[in-house]
Design a protein around this motif. Structure first.
Motif, PDB file in Angstrom:
ATOM      1  N   TYR A  35      27.616  45.919 -23.435  1.00  0.00           N
ATOM      2  CA  TYR A  35      28.712  46.435 -24.262  1.00  0.00           C
ATOM      3  C   TYR A  35      29.303  45.304 -25.109  1.00  0.00           C
ATOM      4  CZ  TYR A  35      28.176  50.213 -20.921  1.00  0.00           C
ATOM      5  OH  TYR A  35      27.646  51.211 -20.140  1.00  0.00           O
ATOM      6  N   PRO A  36      28.562  44.855 -26.124  1.00  0.00           N
ATOM      7  CA  PRO A  36      28.981  43.684 -26.916  1.00  0.00           C
ATOM      8  C   PRO A  36      30.163  43.945 -27.844  1.00  0.00           C
ATOM      9  CG  PRO A  36      26.991  44.652 -27.842  1.00  0.00           C
ATOM     10  CD  PRO A  36      27.249  45.375 -26.556  1.00  0.00           C
ATOM     11  N   ASN A  37      30.479  45.200 -28.124  1.00  0.00           N
ATOM     12  CA  ASN A  37      31.569  45.519 -29.051  1.00  0.00           C
ATOM     13  C   ASN A  37      32.862  45.896 -28.333  1.00  0.00           C
ATOM     14  OD1 ASN A  37      29.859  45.180 -31.343  1.00  0.00           O
ATOM     15  ND2 ASN A  37      29.006  47.215 -30.977  1.00  0.00           N
ATOM     16  N   SER A  38      32.964  45.509 -27.089  1.00  0.00           N
ATOM     17  CA  SER A  38      34.117  45.878 -26.272  1.00  0.00           C
ATOM     18  C   SER A  38      35.304  44.947 -26.507  1.00  0.00           C
ATOM     19  CB  SER A  38      33.726  45.837 -24.793  1.00  0.00           C
ATOM     20  OG  SER A  38      33.152  44.580 -24.486  1.00  0.00           O
ATOM     21  N   PHE A  39      36.485  45.400 -26.077  1.00  0.00           N
ATOM     22  CA  PHE A  39      37.693  44.582 -26.066  1.00  0.00           C
ATOM     23  C   PHE A  39      37.821  43.901 -24.700  1.00  0.00           C
ATOM     24  CE2 PHE A  39      38.564  48.036 -29.060  1.00  0.00           C
ATOM     25  CZ  PHE A  39      39.073  47.352 -30.150  1.00  0.00           C
ATOM     26  N   VAL A  40      38.773  42.971 -24.613  1.00  0.00           N
ATOM     27  CA  VAL A  40      39.065  42.299 -23.347  1.00  0.00           C
ATOM     28  C   VAL A  40      40.572  42.294 -23.130  1.00  0.00           C
ATOM     29  CG1 VAL A  40      38.936  40.152 -22.027  1.00  0.00           C
ATOM     30  CG2 VAL A  40      37.038  40.810 -23.517  1.00  0.00           C
ATOM     31  N   MET A  41      41.002  42.737 -21.961  1.00  0.00           N
ATOM     32  CA  MET A  41      42.409  42.648 -21.579  1.00  0.00           C
ATOM     33  C   MET A  41      42.600  41.316 -20.868  1.00  0.00           C
ATOM     34  SD  MET A  41      45.193  44.568 -21.710  1.00  0.00           S
ATOM     35  CE  MET A  41      46.805  44.750 -20.925  1.00  0.00           C
ATOM     36  N   ASP A  42      43.367  40.398 -21.492  1.00  0.00           N
ATOM     37  CA  ASP A  42      43.534  39.066 -20.911  1.00  0.00           C
ATOM     38  C   ASP A  42      44.894  38.505 -21.302  1.00  0.00           C
ATOM     39  OD1 ASP A  42      42.818  36.948 -19.352  1.00  0.00           O
ATOM     40  OD2 ASP A  42      41.314  36.134 -20.713  1.00  0.00           O
ATOM     41  N   PHE A  43      45.291  37.436 -20.641  1.00  0.00           N
ATOM     42  CA  PHE A  43      46.643  36.903 -20.792  1.00  0.00           C
ATOM     43  C   PHE A  43      46.946  36.400 -22.201  1.00  0.00           C
ATOM     44  CE2 PHE A  43      45.707  36.115 -16.200  1.00  0.00           C
ATOM     45  CZ  PHE A  43      46.604  37.038 -15.694  1.00  0.00           C
ATOM     46  N   ASP A  44      45.986  35.801 -22.883  1.00  0.00           N
ATOM     47  CA  ASP A  44      46.260  35.167 -24.174  1.00  0.00           C
ATOM     48  C   ASP A  44      45.865  36.049 -25.357  1.00  0.00           C
ATOM     49  OD1 ASP A  44      43.569  35.068 -23.732  1.00  0.00           O
ATOM     50  OD2 ASP A  44      43.295  33.003 -24.420  1.00  0.00           O
ATOM     51  N   GLY A  45      45.787  37.357 -25.138  1.00  0.00           N
ATOM     52  CA  GLY A  45      45.358  38.256 -26.198  1.00  0.00           C
ATOM     53  C   GLY A  45      46.479  38.652 -27.140  1.00  0.00           C
ATOM     54  N   ALA A  46      46.110  39.363 -28.194  1.00  0.00           N
ATOM     55  CA  ALA A  46      47.084  39.883 -29.153  1.00  0.00           C
ATOM     56  C   ALA A  46      47.904  40.996 -28.501  1.00  0.00           C
ATOM     57  CB  ALA A  46      46.355  40.417 -30.383  1.00  0.00           C
ATOM     58  N   GLN A  55      28.138  38.834 -17.329  1.00  0.00           N
ATOM     59  CA  GLN A  55      27.165  38.624 -18.396  1.00  0.00           C
ATOM     60  C   GLN A  55      26.391  39.908 -18.702  1.00  0.00           C
ATOM     61  OE1 GLN A  55      24.336  35.517 -17.587  1.00  0.00           O
ATOM     62  NE2 GLN A  55      23.486  35.533 -19.654  1.00  0.00           N
ATOM     63  N   GLU A  56      25.952  40.588 -17.665  1.00  0.00           N
ATOM     64  CA  GLU A  56      25.215  41.836 -17.877  1.00  0.00           C
ATOM     65  C   GLU A  56      26.098  42.883 -18.550  1.00  0.00           C
ATOM     66  OE1 GLU A  56      22.469  45.060 -15.415  1.00  0.00           O
ATOM     67  OE2 GLU A  56      23.944  43.863 -14.326  1.00  0.00           O
ATOM     68  N   ALA A  57      27.364  42.966 -18.122  1.00  0.00           N
ATOM     69  CA  ALA A  57      28.290  43.935 -18.709  1.00  0.00           C
ATOM     70  C   ALA A  57      28.527  43.643 -20.190  1.00  0.00           C
ATOM     71  CB  ALA A  57      29.607  43.920 -17.942  1.00  0.00           C
ATOM     72  N   LEU A  58      28.684  42.362 -20.529  1.00  0.00           N
ATOM     73  CA  LEU A  58      28.934  41.984 -21.918  1.00  0.00           C
ATOM     74  C   LEU A  58      27.705  42.211 -22.790  1.00  0.00           C
ATOM     75  CD1 LEU A  58      30.956  40.856 -23.921  1.00  0.00           C
ATOM     76  CD2 LEU A  58      30.258  38.548 -23.251  1.00  0.00           C
ATOM     77  N   GLN A  59      26.531  41.944 -22.248  1.00  0.00           N
ATOM     78  CA  GLN A  59      25.297  42.192 -23.001  1.00  0.00           C
ATOM     79  C   GLN A  59      25.112  43.679 -23.284  1.00  0.00           C
ATOM     80  OE1 GLN A  59      22.320  40.334 -20.527  1.00  0.00           O
ATOM     81  NE2 GLN A  59      22.539  38.333 -21.519  1.00  0.00           N
ATOM     82  N   MET A  91      32.570  33.256 -22.440  1.00  0.00           N
ATOM     83  CA  MET A  91      31.680  34.376 -22.767  1.00  0.00           C
ATOM     84  C   MET A  91      32.356  35.345 -23.736  1.00  0.00           C
ATOM     85  SD  MET A  91      30.031  35.506 -19.116  1.00  0.00           S
ATOM     86  CE  MET A  91      29.303  34.332 -17.973  1.00  0.00           C
ATOM     87  N   PHE A  92      33.690  35.478 -23.592  1.00  0.00           N
ATOM     88  CA  PHE A  92      34.446  36.443 -24.391  1.00  0.00           C
ATOM     89  C   PHE A  92      34.953  35.854 -25.705  1.00  0.00           C
ATOM     90  CE2 PHE A  92      35.686  38.340 -20.060  1.00  0.00           C
ATOM     91  CZ  PHE A  92      34.669  39.276 -20.112  1.00  0.00           C
ATOM     92  N   ILE A  93      34.429  34.722 -26.117  1.00  0.00           N
ATOM     93  CA  ILE A  93      34.959  34.009 -27.275  1.00  0.00           C
ATOM     94  C   ILE A  93      34.921  34.862 -28.548  1.00  0.00           C
ATOM     95  CG2 ILE A  93      32.798  32.914 -28.022  1.00  0.00           C
ATOM     96  CD1 ILE A  93      36.207  31.141 -27.731  1.00  0.00           C
TER      97      ILE A  93
END
Length: 225
Positions: free
Chosen positions: A155-166, A149-153, A195-197
């Motif tokens: 850096y709100p404009n960041s990307f996420v590396m995750d299984f269901d991504g583009a 949560q602190e990291a996302l707050q 959180m990453f929605i």
């Protein structure tokens, strides 16, 4: 070793003591006629020194040349990396430094091992040693954040590396200056995915499951293209 790090590099007179003295004069057997190059990893300058004297436990050097010689990545890659086993972070860090990663923000994800103790001082020493070997002139920034949560707050404009991504290849995104989240072993849990929605999610098209440190190396390599 392409140069030696010294926090006071750039001063007219430089004193070499302790661990660096042992390395230069006992391990490498540096002679008094040898010129030595130093960086402070702050100003991109390469400083050349000559010896004034070598004593039993210290050496005294004098500055003879200052050269502006920046050797740093032009891409400001920022990894926001969930904490994994400390030994794996320490093994991977020099490679990330060689690939030109500008900054790493470590954070405790929900699936991070909470008993891992991250020593920023130790990581700093590893980075200095890596810079000396690969000739990088700037020191990677590192920070430690409390949780996802602190990291996302921060850096709100960041990307996420995750299984269901583009598909990261199809997206052709290689600019990660705003940061990209990389999960721990086991990935992000459902609470974090909520959180990453609003974040742009990326993944690799072949559906291989990457270890956390492999994902960090993959993103860093991609960003150098």
């Amino acid at each position: 070793m392409q140069f030696c790090y010294h926090i006071n590099a750039g001063k007219e007179i430089l004193e070499i003591k302790d661990e660096l003295f042992n390395h230069l004069y006992k391990a490498r057997r540096t002679k008094i006629q040898t010129l030595l190059c130093f960086r402070n990893l702050q100003d991109n300058n390469l400083y050349t020194y000559k010896h004034l004297q070598i004593e039993k436990k210290q050496a005294t050097l004098m500055l003879v040349e200052t050269k502006k010689l920046p050797l740093a990545s032009t891409k400001k890659l920022h990894l926001i990396w969930a904490i994994i086993e400390n030994k794996n972070i320490e093994k991977t860090l020099p490679y990330l430094n060689q690939l030109g990663v500008k900054k790493i923000s470590f954070f405790f994800a929900n699936r991070s091992q909470k008993n891992e103790k991250i020593s920023l001082e130790r990581l700093h020493k590893i980075l200095i040693s890596s810079c000396e070997q690969c000739n990088r002139s700037d020191l990677m920034e590192i920070e430690l954040l409390k949780n996802t949560q602190e990291a996302l707050q921060k850096y709100p404009n960041s990307f996420v590396m995750d299984f269901d991504g583009a598909d990261i290849y199809a997206s052709r995104i290689t600019n990660f200056e705003n940061g990209i989240f990389i999960g721990p072993e086991g990935g992000f849990d459902e609470i974090e995915r909520q959180m990453f929605i609003s974040q742009k999610k990326l993944s690799i098209s072949n559906q291989f499951i990457l270890k956390s440190e492999c994902a960090a190396l993959f993103i860093s390599s991609l960003a150098t293209i």
